[in-house]
Design a protein around this motif. Structure first.
Motif, PDB file in Angstrom:
ATOM      1  N   GLU A 210       0.836  -1.202   0.000  1.00 30.15           N
ATOM      2  CA  GLU A 210       0.000   0.000   0.000  1.00 30.15           C
ATOM      3  C   GLU A 210       0.874   1.256   0.000  1.00 30.15           C
ATOM      4  OE1 GLU A 210      -3.817   1.936   2.390  1.00 30.15           O
ATOM      5  OE2 GLU A 210      -2.822   0.142   3.169  1.00 30.15           O
ATOM      6  N   ILE A 211       0.596   2.158  -0.936  1.00 33.12           N
ATOM      7  CA  ILE A 211       1.405   3.359  -1.101  1.00 33.12           C
ATOM      8  C   ILE A 211       0.980   4.440  -0.128  1.00 33.12           C
ATOM      9  CG2 ILE A 211       2.062   5.212  -2.698  1.00 33.12           C
ATOM     10  CD1 ILE A 211       1.554   3.225  -4.997  1.00 33.12           C
ATOM     11  N   ASP A 212       1.955   5.012   0.553  1.00 31.72           N
ATOM     12  CA  ASP A 212       1.744   6.166   1.424  1.00 31.72           C
ATOM     13  C   ASP A 212       2.329   7.378   0.699  1.00 31.72           C
ATOM     14  OD1 ASP A 212       1.685   8.141   3.317  1.00 31.72           O
ATOM     15  OD2 ASP A 212       2.965   7.105   4.776  1.00 31.72           O
ATOM     16  N   PHE A 213       1.473   8.261   0.230  1.00 30.91           N
ATOM     17  CA  PHE A 213       1.938   9.393  -0.563  1.00 30.91           C
ATOM     18  C   PHE A 213       2.588  10.491   0.281  1.00 30.91           C
ATOM     19  CE2 PHE A 213      -1.099   7.339  -3.430  1.00 30.91           C
ATOM     20  CZ  PHE A 213      -0.312   7.250  -4.570  1.00 30.91           C
ATOM     21  N   GLN A 214       2.700  10.255   1.581  1.00 33.36           N
ATOM     22  CA  GLN A 214       3.518  11.135   2.409  1.00 33.36           C
ATOM     23  C   GLN A 214       5.006  10.866   2.156  1.00 33.36           C
ATOM     24  OE1 GLN A 214       2.367  13.513   4.397  1.00 33.36           O
ATOM     25  NE2 GLN A 214       0.197  13.005   4.619  1.00 33.36           N
ATOM     26  N   GLN A 215       5.300   9.693   1.629  1.00 35.94           N
ATOM     27  CA  GLN A 215       6.681   9.352   1.316  1.00 35.94           C
ATOM     28  C   GLN A 215       7.183  10.194   0.142  1.00 35.94           C
ATOM     29  OE1 GLN A 215       7.687   4.844   1.888  1.00 35.94           O
ATOM     30  NE2 GLN A 215       5.784   4.973   0.726  1.00 35.94           N
ATOM     31  N   THR A 216       8.492  10.231  -0.024  1.00 33.25           N
ATOM     32  CA  THR A 216       9.056  10.952  -1.168  1.00 33.25           C
ATOM     33  C   THR A 216       8.791  10.178  -2.456  1.00 33.25           C
ATOM     34  OG1 THR A 216      11.204   9.830  -1.085  1.00 33.25           O
ATOM     35  CG2 THR A 216      10.920  11.796   0.312  1.00 33.25           C
ATOM     36  N   PRO A 217       8.818  10.872  -3.606  1.00 33.84           N
ATOM     37  CA  PRO A 217       8.672  10.162  -4.883  1.00 33.84           C
ATOM     38  C   PRO A 217       9.711   9.062  -5.056  1.00 33.84           C
ATOM     39  CG  PRO A 217       8.421  12.517  -5.208  1.00 33.84           C
ATOM     40  CD  PRO A 217       8.877  12.337  -3.792  1.00 33.84           C
ATOM     41  N   GLN A 218      10.936   9.301  -4.572  1.00 32.04           N
ATOM     42  CA  GLN A 218      11.993   8.298  -4.706  1.00 32.04           C
ATOM     43  C   GLN A 218      11.657   7.034  -3.912  1.00 32.04           C
ATOM     44  OE1 GLN A 218      12.445  11.516  -3.977  1.00 32.04           O
ATOM     45  NE2 GLN A 218      13.747  12.339  -5.613  1.00 32.04           N
ATOM     46  N   GLU A 219      11.116   7.209  -2.726  1.00 31.01           N
ATOM     47  CA  GLU A 219      10.749   6.050  -1.902  1.00 31.01           C
ATOM     48  C   GLU A 219       9.621   5.257  -2.545  1.00 31.01           C
ATOM     49  OE1 GLU A 219      11.704   7.429   2.670  1.00 31.01           O
ATOM     50  OE2 GLU A 219      10.015   8.369   1.648  1.00 31.01           O
ATOM     51  N   GLY A 259      -0.918  12.543  -2.800  1.00 29.42           N
ATOM     52  CA  GLY A 259      -1.846  11.647  -3.480  1.00 29.42           C
ATOM     53  C   GLY A 259      -2.700  12.316  -4.524  1.00 29.42           C
ATOM     54  N   THR A 260      -2.549  13.639  -4.704  1.00 26.68           N
ATOM     55  CA  THR A 260      -3.354  14.368  -5.691  1.00 26.68           C
ATOM     56  C   THR A 260      -2.793  14.165  -7.094  1.00 26.68           C
ATOM     57  OG1 THR A 260      -3.907  16.071  -4.063  1.00 26.68           O
ATOM     58  CG2 THR A 260      -4.220  16.627  -6.393  1.00 26.68           C
ATOM     59  N   ALA A 273       3.574  13.738  -4.086  1.00 26.30           N
ATOM     60  CA  ALA A 273       4.038  12.833  -3.031  1.00 26.30           C
ATOM     61  C   ALA A 273       5.202  13.478  -2.297  1.00 26.30           C
ATOM     62  CB  ALA A 273       4.477  11.498  -3.629  1.00 26.30           C
ATOM     63  N   GLY A 274       5.053  13.656  -1.006  1.00 24.83           N
ATOM     64  CA  GLY A 274       6.149  14.156  -0.194  1.00 24.83           C
ATOM     65  C   GLY A 274       6.750  15.462  -0.674  1.00 24.83           C
ATOM     66  N   GLY A 275       5.941  16.334  -1.237  1.00 27.86           N
ATOM     67  CA  GLY A 275       6.431  17.615  -1.727  1.00 27.86           C
ATOM     68  C   GLY A 275       7.019  17.573  -3.112  1.00 27.86           C
ATOM     69  N   GLY A 276       7.026  16.388  -3.724  1.00 26.99           N
ATOM     70  CA  GLY A 276       7.547  16.237  -5.076  1.00 26.99           C
ATOM     71  C   GLY A 276       6.516  15.613  -5.996  1.00 26.99           C
ATOM     72  N   THR A 277       6.978  15.188  -7.162  1.00 35.27           N
ATOM     73  CA  THR A 277       6.076  14.621  -8.161  1.00 35.27           C
ATOM     74  C   THR A 277       6.525  13.217  -8.554  1.00 35.27           C
ATOM     75  OG1 THR A 277       5.585  16.816  -9.048  1.00 35.27           O
ATOM     76  CG2 THR A 277       5.074  14.926 -10.445  1.00 35.27           C
TER      77      THR A 277
END
Length: 309
Positions: A210-219, A259-260, A273-277
């Motif tokens: 399950e993806i947590d979009f609080q994580q960085t795009p790299q993660e 997550g948007t 995600a995490g301030g990035g894309t």
């Protein structure tokens, strides 16, 4: 030299095949019991059993090897000089470890002592390691704690877990064949592991995908690669399962809520995600196969500003 081979999944098949092709005497193959797998609820043999039967080898399938006197007698009857283990799935008790005169050698899918445990391939990708590899070690009663007898490294790059799995399985087979003559000749210098540098690779569960979009795009991009083919990295789009099988990271910052969906094009679906894309390039929805964003958008729509999760 008589060898007993112990293994269960696909990862363990190349080494078994290589031993037979190289002319080594396999006096027995030990694998997990047949089990119900897949949606058809049919009882299936393990991949190692399938290969062993194809090669005409004797197969043993104890439920539990610990304190199983009958199995131990069967194992002794194989008269092993060496036991080779690859992803067998059970801890070997002391009496089995002490049975062969040359010991028990394990093929492990990491550069020990990093990532001892059940899921070293996935954990190496998740951690963002630049390389991983194969370690051959003498087995002892601890979990992947034995002295190392050979190692070989490979870069991870952008490989997913399936690609890395297949590569490491081949590498393990090759390294084993190269090492056996030295082992038989008593020319091995085993190197103890530095326990202070040990890390653990626990088993993967479906929930891990399950993806947590609080994580960085790299993660998240590493999560996508680490969980291909199972359990897949997933989220929800309008209440339905939405899997992402290939992704990339944009250098563009993104201030939208995690997550948007901030852009949709044939190149991919851009997600905050995490301030990035984070860009989803290959996706899958219920009842459909994997497809590129471009293929999916030919007959479906993805709404910009929708929030995943």
């Amino acid at each position: 030299m008589k060898i007993v081979y112990m293994g269960t999944p696909d990862f363990a098949v190349p080494a078994l095949s290589a031993l037979v092709e190289a002319g080594h005497e396999i006096s027995g193959v030990v694998t997990q019991p047949d089990s119900v797998r897949d949606r058809g609820k049919k009882v299936k043999m393990t991949p190692v059993k399938e290969k062993a039967l194809e090669l005409g080898l004797k197969v043993l399938q104890p439920e539990k090897i610990k304190k199983d006197a009958a199995f131990f007698e069967q194992l002794k009857a194989c008269h092993p000089d060496l036991i080779v283990v690859a992803a067998y799935g059970q801890i070997l008790p002391k009496e089995i470890l002490e049975l062969p005169k040359l010991g028990c050698v394990n093929i492990h899918g990491s550069l020990l002592p990093r990532f001892r445990g059940a899921a070293p391939i996935q954990r190496a990708i998740l951690a963002g390691d630049e390389e991983t590899g194969i370690t051959l070690m003498f087995m002892e009663e601890g979990l992947d704690t034995g002295a190392m007898i050979a190692k070989r490294a490979t870069s991870i790059g952008k490989k997913n877990a399936q690609q890395l799995h297949d590569e490491l399985a081949r590498m393990g087979a090759e390294l084993l064949l190269e090492t056996l003559p030295k082992l038989q000749a008593g020319q091995i210098e085993a190197v103890p592991q530095d326990d202070s540098k040990a890390t653990y690779a626990p088993m993967i569960s479906k929930k891990d995908g399950e993806i947590d979009f609080q994580q960085t795009p790299q993660e998240i991009e590493r999560q996508v690669r680490a969980f291909d083919p199972w359990p897949g990295a997933y989220t929800n789009y309008k209440g339905k399962l939405f899997k992402i099988w290939k992704a990339s990271v944009s250098q563009q910052p993104n201030s939208a809520a995690p997550g948007t969906i901030t852009a949709v094009s044939k190149e991919g679906i851009e997600i905050s995600a995490g301030g990035g894309t984070f860009i989803a390039e290959v996706i899958q929805v219920p009842g459909k196969k994997r497809m590129t964003a471009s293929e999916y958008l030919k007959g479906n729509s993805i709404e910009k500003n929708s929030v995943l999760g």
